[in-house]
Scaffold this motif. Sequence first.
Motif, PDB file in Angstrom:
ATOM      1  N   GLY A 185       0.811  -1.212   0.000  1.00  0.00           N
ATOM      2  CA  GLY A 185       0.000   0.000   0.000  1.00  0.00           C
ATOM      3  C   GLY A 185       0.842   1.258   0.000  1.00  0.00           C
ATOM      4  N   ARG A 186       1.920   1.272   0.768  1.00  0.00           N
ATOM      5  CA  ARG A 186       2.824   2.424   0.774  1.00  0.00           C
ATOM      6  C   ARG A 186       3.430   2.641  -0.601  1.00  0.00           C
ATOM      7  NH1 ARG A 186       7.244   0.956   4.369  1.00  0.00           N
ATOM      8  NH2 ARG A 186       8.120   2.952   3.747  1.00  0.00           N
ATOM      9  N   VAL A 187       3.830   1.546  -1.240  1.00  0.00           N
ATOM     10  CA  VAL A 187       4.419   1.658  -2.574  1.00  0.00           C
ATOM     11  C   VAL A 187       3.398   2.219  -3.558  1.00  0.00           C
ATOM     12  CG1 VAL A 187       5.348   0.350  -4.524  1.00  0.00           C
ATOM     13  CG2 VAL A 187       6.102  -0.170  -2.196  1.00  0.00           C
ATOM     14  N   ALA A 188       2.168   1.694  -3.507  1.00  0.00           N
ATOM     15  CA  ALA A 188       1.129   2.169  -4.424  1.00  0.00           C
ATOM     16  C   ALA A 188       0.826   3.643  -4.200  1.00  0.00           C
ATOM     17  CB  ALA A 188      -0.129   1.327  -4.249  1.00  0.00           C
ATOM     18  N   ASP A 189       0.782   4.070  -2.942  1.00  0.00           N
ATOM     19  CA  ASP A 189       0.529   5.482  -2.651  1.00  0.00           C
ATOM     20  C   ASP A 189       1.640   6.369  -3.219  1.00  0.00           C
ATOM     21  OD1 ASP A 189      -1.891   5.173  -1.370  1.00  0.00           O
ATOM     22  OD2 ASP A 189      -1.049   5.205   0.656  1.00  0.00           O
ATOM     23  N   VAL A 190       2.889   5.958  -3.021  1.00  0.00           N
ATOM     24  CA  VAL A 190       4.016   6.761  -3.517  1.00  0.00           C
ATOM     25  C   VAL A 190       4.011   6.804  -5.039  1.00  0.00           C
ATOM     26  CG1 VAL A 190       6.529   6.844  -3.699  1.00  0.00           C
ATOM     27  CG2 VAL A 190       5.466   6.442  -1.484  1.00  0.00           C
ATOM     28  N   LEU A 242      -1.178  -2.373  -8.950  1.00  0.00           N
ATOM     29  CA  LEU A 242      -0.885  -2.973  -7.648  1.00  0.00           C
ATOM     30  C   LEU A 242      -2.147  -3.180  -6.822  1.00  0.00           C
ATOM     31  CD1 LEU A 242       2.406  -1.245  -6.414  1.00  0.00           C
ATOM     32  CD2 LEU A 242       2.075  -3.657  -6.967  1.00  0.00           C
ATOM     33  N   VAL A 243      -2.983  -2.155  -6.725  1.00  0.00           N
ATOM     34  CA  VAL A 243      -4.165  -2.274  -5.863  1.00  0.00           C
ATOM     35  C   VAL A 243      -5.372  -2.846  -6.591  1.00  0.00           C
ATOM     36  CG1 VAL A 243      -3.409  -0.407  -4.352  1.00  0.00           C
ATOM     37  CG2 VAL A 243      -4.875   0.126  -6.305  1.00  0.00           C
ATOM     38  N   GLY A 265      -5.621  -8.999   2.675  1.00  0.00           N
ATOM     39  CA  GLY A 265      -5.732  -8.251   1.434  1.00  0.00           C
ATOM     40  C   GLY A 265      -7.145  -7.764   1.182  1.00  0.00           C
ATOM     41  N   ARG A 266      -8.132  -8.616   1.467  1.00  0.00           N
ATOM     42  CA  ARG A 266      -9.526  -8.206   1.278  1.00  0.00           C
ATOM     43  C   ARG A 266      -9.898  -7.095   2.241  1.00  0.00           C
ATOM     44  NH1 ARG A 266     -10.389 -13.796   0.676  1.00  0.00           N
ATOM     45  NH2 ARG A 266     -11.101 -13.963   2.852  1.00  0.00           N
ATOM     46  N   GLN A 267      -9.425  -7.188   3.464  1.00  0.00           N
ATOM     47  CA  GLN A 267      -9.758  -6.179   4.469  1.00  0.00           C
ATOM     48  C   GLN A 267      -9.170  -4.823   4.102  1.00  0.00           C
ATOM     49  OE1 GLN A 267      -8.615  -7.301   8.425  1.00  0.00           O
ATOM     50  NE2 GLN A 267      -9.096  -5.307   9.296  1.00  0.00           N
ATOM     51  N   GLU A 268      -7.966  -4.825   3.602  1.00  0.00           N
ATOM     52  CA  GLU A 268      -7.282  -3.571   3.289  1.00  0.00           C
ATOM     53  C   GLU A 268      -7.541  -3.088   1.871  1.00  0.00           C
ATOM     54  OE1 GLU A 268      -4.792  -1.522   5.251  1.00  0.00           O
ATOM     55  OE2 GLU A 268      -6.391  -2.366   6.474  1.00  0.00           O
ATOM     56  N   GLY A 269      -8.053  -3.977   1.014  1.00  0.00           N
ATOM     57  CA  GLY A 269      -8.168  -3.644  -0.396  1.00  0.00           C
ATOM     58  C   GLY A 269      -9.004  -2.410  -0.668  1.00  0.00           C
ATOM     59  N   ASP A 270     -10.193  -2.328  -0.062  1.00  0.00           N
ATOM     60  CA  ASP A 270     -11.049  -1.173  -0.304  1.00  0.00           C
ATOM     61  C   ASP A 270     -10.349   0.119   0.093  1.00  0.00           C
ATOM     62  OD1 ASP A 270     -13.037  -2.806  -1.230  1.00  0.00           O
ATOM     63  OD2 ASP A 270     -14.254  -2.731   0.593  1.00  0.00           O
ATOM     64  N   ARG A 271      -9.743   0.112   1.269  1.00  0.00           N
ATOM     65  CA  ARG A 271      -9.069   1.323   1.741  1.00  0.00           C
ATOM     66  C   ARG A 271      -7.948   1.736   0.804  1.00  0.00           C
ATOM     67  NH1 ARG A 271      -4.647   2.916   4.110  1.00  0.00           N
ATOM     68  NH2 ARG A 271      -3.785   0.813   4.252  1.00  0.00           N
ATOM     69  N   GLU A 275     -17.586  -5.975  -9.942  1.00  0.00           N
ATOM     70  CA  GLU A 275     -16.981  -6.333  -8.658  1.00  0.00           C
ATOM     71  C   GLU A 275     -15.482  -6.583  -8.765  1.00  0.00           C
ATOM     72  OE1 GLU A 275     -19.120  -9.534  -6.905  1.00  0.00           O
ATOM     73  OE2 GLU A 275     -21.011  -8.442  -6.845  1.00  0.00           O
ATOM     74  N   ASP A 276     -14.937  -6.486  -9.957  1.00  0.00           N
ATOM     75  CA  ASP A 276     -13.507  -6.653 -10.143  1.00  0.00           C
ATOM     76  C   ASP A 276     -12.775  -5.494  -9.462  1.00  0.00           C
ATOM     77  OD1 ASP A 276     -10.890  -6.798 -11.066  1.00  0.00           O
ATOM     78  OD2 ASP A 276     -11.472  -7.391 -13.084  1.00  0.00           O
ATOM     79  N   PRO A 277     -11.798  -5.783  -8.591  1.00  0.00           N
ATOM     80  CA  PRO A 277     -11.056  -4.688  -7.944  1.00  0.00           C
ATOM     81  C   PRO A 277     -10.437  -3.720  -8.936  1.00  0.00           C
ATOM     82  CG  PRO A 277     -10.574  -6.776  -6.863  1.00  0.00           C
ATOM     83  CD  PRO A 277     -11.370  -7.107  -8.095  1.00  0.00           C
ATOM     84  N   SER A 278     -10.035  -4.227 -10.096  1.00  0.00           N
ATOM     85  CA  SER A 278      -9.458  -3.351 -11.113  1.00  0.00           C
ATOM     86  C   SER A 278     -10.482  -2.334 -11.611  1.00  0.00           C
ATOM     87  CB  SER A 278      -8.938  -4.199 -12.284  1.00  0.00           C
ATOM     88  OG  SER A 278      -8.368  -3.377 -13.269  1.00  0.00           O
ATOM     89  N   ALA A 279     -11.740  -2.767 -11.753  1.00  0.00           N
ATOM     90  CA  ALA A 279     -12.799  -1.842 -12.155  1.00  0.00           C
ATOM     91  C   ALA A 279     -13.129  -0.879 -11.019  1.00  0.00           C
ATOM     92  CB  ALA A 279     -14.040  -2.618 -12.582  1.00  0.00           C
TER      93      ALA A 279
END
Length: 392
Positions: free
Chosen positions: A64-69, A85-86, A96-102, A132-136
Amino acid sequence: MDDNQATPGDAASRRPLGDLSGTAELKLLAGSRPAELYEAAERLCREASDDGSAASAAAVRTIGRVADVLAETRSRDCARFAVDLVGRLLPTGPVGRQEGDRLRRSVAAKLAKAQQLRYLAPLFEEPPDDAEDPSADVRACLLGELALIGAGRGRPDLDAYAERLRELGHPLAVLPRARLDVEHRFTVRVRGLGSVKTPDQLRSRFPEISPTDSGAAAGHTAGQTPDGTRARAAAEPFTAGGWAREPEVRFFTLSRPLDPDDFNISFVKELPLDCMVGEGTHRGGAVACRTTPDDVLGTLFAAAYDGGVNGRPQGGAYARLYAWNSLYALLGLPADVPFPEAVGRALDHRWLRFMAFTDWFHHDTADEAFAVLDPTRTRVTVLAATDTDTDG
């Protein structure tokens, strides 16, 4: 330059991501060698078992830190790597599911703020197949963030992607692609206008309505009309944002139309509300002031956008959705009512902010309380929320 010559970031890029001491090194890599940073995060994604262990949780936080940067580093590659990444690579186990939305919501907000639109447009070249695809979902969040800053509409790829999300039934696709005038308070911070914690602060911002005996009499005879589905929708900004206590949402009917002048604190005090239990036994008097739909909508947005004191910030796109869901519930409107019509109907209602000194309200973190009178003057909705954990 000699291929063997050291370049900025070489030493860091060969180290495991977990060993990087902070964002400074990550930013260095993102700016100079983003592909290597992405590849390192991709390896970490593959290696993370995500079985709920502390190590897996740490791996997801690092990703998550990498994706934010990457999202905050202005380039087409960095934007693509952050979304990938996300949206595609984040581990799918419990952590991963718990943190994915955030993470998706955080990355989308940072992309909209930091990246130029020409770097973002290629992300929408391929329409989605599954809402429902995280990419979408991360792209839907990005479209929502762009709408809040007035960008993206009129770009063919973005418009086509948004239309496909609507066809697939993605929840964010129902929102307008442009910011409405009533949303002018969204994401805006005005110095000195934080949470209202005292009666004087409330009176300084909104016109107070005087109490009346006839208001008290009308409140005493009000009947409750429970509606769990509508109550959950009205509370959504606060529950999604992780506020400390479950909000109170109540619906009342009156046997005769209420005089608008009687829609005041005397009326509210007579309603069977948990938030008003003990009123009059604490130091400080209850007060009600007239407010407007844009103030209420902005407060609902902020509750989800900022998150509670122990915080689950939802990002702009979903905070906007939750705010509108709540407003529709307060108004008792079906979901198919267009947004401009909902705004018009909201203006036909009367809106109160109220404050009391009870065991519910603590005036030390955030307390919000609203009452809404419909145009027939026979139906009232009350929403009260506090971010004080009384068990703490």
